[in-house]
Motif scaffolding. Structure first.
Motif, PDB file in Angstrom:
ATOM      1  N   TYR A 169      79.156 -40.527 -22.929  1.00  0.00           N
ATOM      2  CA  TYR A 169      79.691 -39.858 -21.949  1.00  0.00           C
ATOM      3  C   TYR A 169      79.282 -40.107 -20.619  1.00  0.00           C
ATOM      4  O   TYR A 169      80.344 -40.148 -19.763  1.00  0.00           O
ATOM      5  CB  TYR A 169      78.887 -38.394 -22.170  1.00  0.00           C
ATOM      6  CG  TYR A 169      79.572 -37.209 -23.214  1.00  0.00           C
ATOM      7  CD1 TYR A 169      80.938 -37.175 -23.264  1.00  0.00           C
ATOM      8  CD2 TYR A 169      78.660 -36.692 -24.297  1.00  0.00           C
ATOM      9  CE1 TYR A 169      81.351 -36.439 -24.167  1.00  0.00           C
ATOM     10  CE2 TYR A 169      79.232 -35.938 -25.147  1.00  0.00           C
ATOM     11  CZ  TYR A 169      80.460 -35.599 -25.250  1.00  0.00           C
ATOM     12  OH  TYR A 169      81.051 -34.766 -26.175  1.00  0.00           O
ATOM     13  N   THR A 170      78.349 -40.863 -20.365  1.00  0.00           N
ATOM     14  CA  THR A 170      77.747 -41.348 -19.050  1.00  0.00           C
ATOM     15  C   THR A 170      78.845 -42.460 -18.688  1.00  0.00           C
ATOM     16  O   THR A 170      79.357 -42.455 -17.930  1.00  0.00           O
ATOM     17  CB  THR A 170      76.496 -41.879 -18.947  1.00  0.00           C
ATOM     18  OG1 THR A 170      75.440 -40.774 -19.297  1.00  0.00           O
ATOM     19  CG2 THR A 170      76.128 -42.122 -17.503  1.00  0.00           C
ATOM     20  N   VAL A 171      79.105 -43.363 -19.678  1.00  0.00           N
ATOM     21  CA  VAL A 171      79.980 -44.588 -19.409  1.00  0.00           C
ATOM     22  C   VAL A 171      81.323 -43.927 -19.339  1.00  0.00           C
ATOM     23  O   VAL A 171      82.199 -44.689 -18.600  1.00  0.00           O
ATOM     24  CB  VAL A 171      79.876 -45.568 -20.627  1.00  0.00           C
ATOM     25  CG1 VAL A 171      80.848 -46.596 -20.759  1.00  0.00           C
ATOM     26  CG2 VAL A 171      78.552 -46.065 -20.944  1.00  0.00           C
ATOM     27  N   ARG A 226      84.367 -44.395 -16.152  1.00  0.00           N
ATOM     28  CA  ARG A 226      85.273 -44.963 -16.137  1.00  0.00           C
ATOM     29  C   ARG A 226      86.615 -44.122 -16.166  1.00  0.00           C
ATOM     30  O   ARG A 226      87.713 -44.392 -16.309  1.00  0.00           O
ATOM     31  CB  ARG A 226      85.556 -45.646 -17.714  1.00  0.00           C
ATOM     32  CG  ARG A 226      84.659 -46.698 -17.863  1.00  0.00           C
ATOM     33  CD  ARG A 226      84.744 -47.355 -19.500  1.00  0.00           C
ATOM     34  NE  ARG A 226      85.871 -47.846 -19.698  1.00  0.00           N
ATOM     35  CZ  ARG A 226      86.254 -48.238 -20.900  1.00  0.00           C
ATOM     36  NH1 ARG A 226      85.457 -48.117 -21.964  1.00  0.00           N
ATOM     37  NH2 ARG A 226      87.327 -48.795 -20.887  1.00  0.00           N
ATOM     38  N   ALA A 227      86.371 -42.831 -15.805  1.00  0.00           N
ATOM     39  CA  ALA A 227      87.228 -41.732 -15.736  1.00  0.00           C
ATOM     40  C   ALA A 227      88.256 -42.148 -14.613  1.00  0.00           C
ATOM     41  O   ALA A 227      88.036 -42.830 -13.705  1.00  0.00           O
ATOM     42  CB  ALA A 227      86.666 -40.408 -15.596  1.00  0.00           C
ATOM     43  N   THR A 228      89.688 -41.715 -14.797  1.00  0.00           N
ATOM     44  CA  THR A 228      90.764 -41.781 -13.914  1.00  0.00           C
ATOM     45  C   THR A 228      90.866 -40.670 -13.015  1.00  0.00           C
ATOM     46  O   THR A 228      91.797 -40.989 -11.910  1.00  0.00           O
ATOM     47  CB  THR A 228      92.062 -42.445 -14.556  1.00  0.00           C
ATOM     48  OG1 THR A 228      92.331 -41.472 -15.344  1.00  0.00           O
ATOM     49  CG2 THR A 228      91.770 -43.705 -15.208  1.00  0.00           C
ATOM     50  N   SER A 229      90.383 -39.709 -13.274  1.00  0.00           N
ATOM     51  CA  SER A 229      90.791 -38.377 -12.347  1.00  0.00           C
ATOM     52  C   SER A 229      89.182 -37.757 -12.098  1.00  0.00           C
ATOM     53  O   SER A 229      88.465 -37.755 -12.963  1.00  0.00           O
ATOM     54  CB  SER A 229      91.494 -37.583 -12.952  1.00  0.00           C
ATOM     55  OG  SER A 229      91.000 -36.802 -14.143  1.00  0.00           O
ATOM     56  N   SER A 230      89.080 -37.098 -11.120  1.00  0.00           N
ATOM     57  CA  SER A 230      87.850 -36.206 -10.757  1.00  0.00           C
ATOM     58  C   SER A 230      87.649 -35.320 -11.357  1.00  0.00           C
ATOM     59  O   SER A 230      86.418 -35.113 -11.897  1.00  0.00           O
ATOM     60  CB  SER A 230      87.927 -35.780  -9.215  1.00  0.00           C
ATOM     61  OG  SER A 230      89.044 -34.936  -8.986  1.00  0.00           O
TER      62      SER A 230
END
Length: 378
Positions: A352-354, A358-362
């Motif tokens: 979940y942390t990784v 790497r998420a593309t939106s806030s």
């Protein structure tokens, strides 16, 4: 008036392109004709507004051609051609879309040019939708036009390239003042009307409708992301779902199967479940197996791993995930979900942390951080 002009502008531009006009020059001529229309139609449009715009834009185009000695020969051909016949009433949507989605263009350029030429959006609106400076977007569109300079399209090109670009536009979703998802649906409707016998165009339209029907339930009032299995399904647009299912069933009845129809079938099964626990995962897995036979898209393999985890258990899902490239977006989010279901909390937290990094939106980043925090606090 604005909606009428926005609808007719791409049709007029497509007609000029079909006649052989240079794309950029034709677009300038159409813009001048639109300005003339706004000035001359204060009390309403003429009986045949498309023919009026086509005639005025044609004159503007000829004026430009006459001013360029190097194009004298083509100008004379255009000047001497007979008056427009019945074919001028045809819808050139597919022709114009296929030109904007030419394989010589990068996906980003094709998306921008499609929104500008076919969608009727201004350069400023497109720039705001993609969160880039207007000057950057103007350069991107100008480069796309230069790339197409000299290209001649007498007939529409590869419709699959067009569908791919429309799918890219749809996946941008809603940003600021412009709903790109809504714009993609509008353009796909036009394409479906121009090519009513193509089941994959109908499949893409159905897929968009079935996904877009959930838009009001995807976020909380303060902008937090709500996963599909936690959404308030009473907020889904049932009329849009019904339309999407009807469009899909008609497409499937033509017995010319394709990947957009398969994706739409999966979306329909999710939309059909009154609560998440009643989702028909075995049938969804069957559709993913079929989709995997149609395409080697790694995103399909990633989503299939989720379906395997629902049908055969999280360990089986992790085994399927092991065959998917871990560099793929959302890989860690899927791994976290499966490890959590398997009872491996520490690995779930790490993934979940990784995934959050790497998420593309806030909104997605915040959701994943909260999932990791939830597991840490037990």
């Amino acid at each position: 008036m604005d909606e009428l002009i926005r609808t007719l502008a791409p049709q007029v531009l497509g007609a000029l392109v079909r006649r052989g006009a240079d794309f950029a020059t034709a677009e300038d001529a159409v813009q001048e004709a639109l300005v003339e229309a706004v000035r001359r139609w204060p009390d309403g449009a003429p009986d045949d507004p498309k023919a009026w715009l086509l005639r005025v834009a044609g004159r503007k185009l000829i004026d430009v051609q006459r001013s360029e000695a190097a194009r004298r020969r083509r100008e004379e051909r255009v000047h001497d051609e007979p008056p427009p016949g019945p074919t001028e009433q045809s819808d050139d949507t597919l022709l114009l879309l296929s030109r904007c989605c030419h394989p010589a263009l990068s996906p980003a350029s094709a998306v921008a040019l499609t929104l500008r030429a076919v969608g009727g959006l201004t350069t400023a609106q497109i720039a705001r939708a993609f969160l880039v400076p207007e000057a950057t977007m103007a350069q991107r569109i100008s480069r796309a036009k230069r790339t197409l300079a000299g290209e001649r399209f007498g007939t529409p090109g590869d419709v699959r390239a067009v569908l791919h670009v429309l799918y890219l536009i749809f996946n941008e979703g809603f940003t600021g003042e412009i709903s790109l998802a809504g714009e993609a649906i509008r353009l796909t409707r036009q394409l479906a009307a121009a090519e009513p016998g193509d089941p994959e165009i109908a499949g893409l339209l159905a897929l968009m409708l079935l996904h877009h029907a959930r838009r009001d339930a995807r976020y909380t009032a303060d902008g937090q992301l709500v996963p599909l299995d936690e959404q308030d399904r009473t907020r889904w647009d049932t009329a849009m779902i019904t339309e999407g299912v009807d469009v899909l069933q008609t497409a499937l009845s033509r017995d010319r199967f394709g990947e957009y129809q398969a994706q739409a079938a999966i979306a329909a099964l999710h939309d059909d479940a009154p609560v998440a626990a009643e989702t028909d995962w075995p049938q969804i897995l069957e559709w993913y197996d079929e989709l995997a036979r149609l395409t080697d898209n790694p995103v399909v393999a990633l989503n299939r791993a989720v379906a395997v985890g629902q049908v055969d258990g999280p360990r089986a899902g992790l085994a399927a995930l092991a065959d998917v490239d871990p560099r793929l977006a959302r890989w860690d989010a899927v791994a976290a979900h499966l490890h959590e279901r398997a009872g491996d909390t520490e690995r779930a937290i790490r993934h979940y942390t990784v995934a959050a990094d790497r998420a593309t939106s806030s909104a997605e980043r915040t959701h994943l951080i909260m999932q990791a925090a939830r597991l840490r606090t037990g």
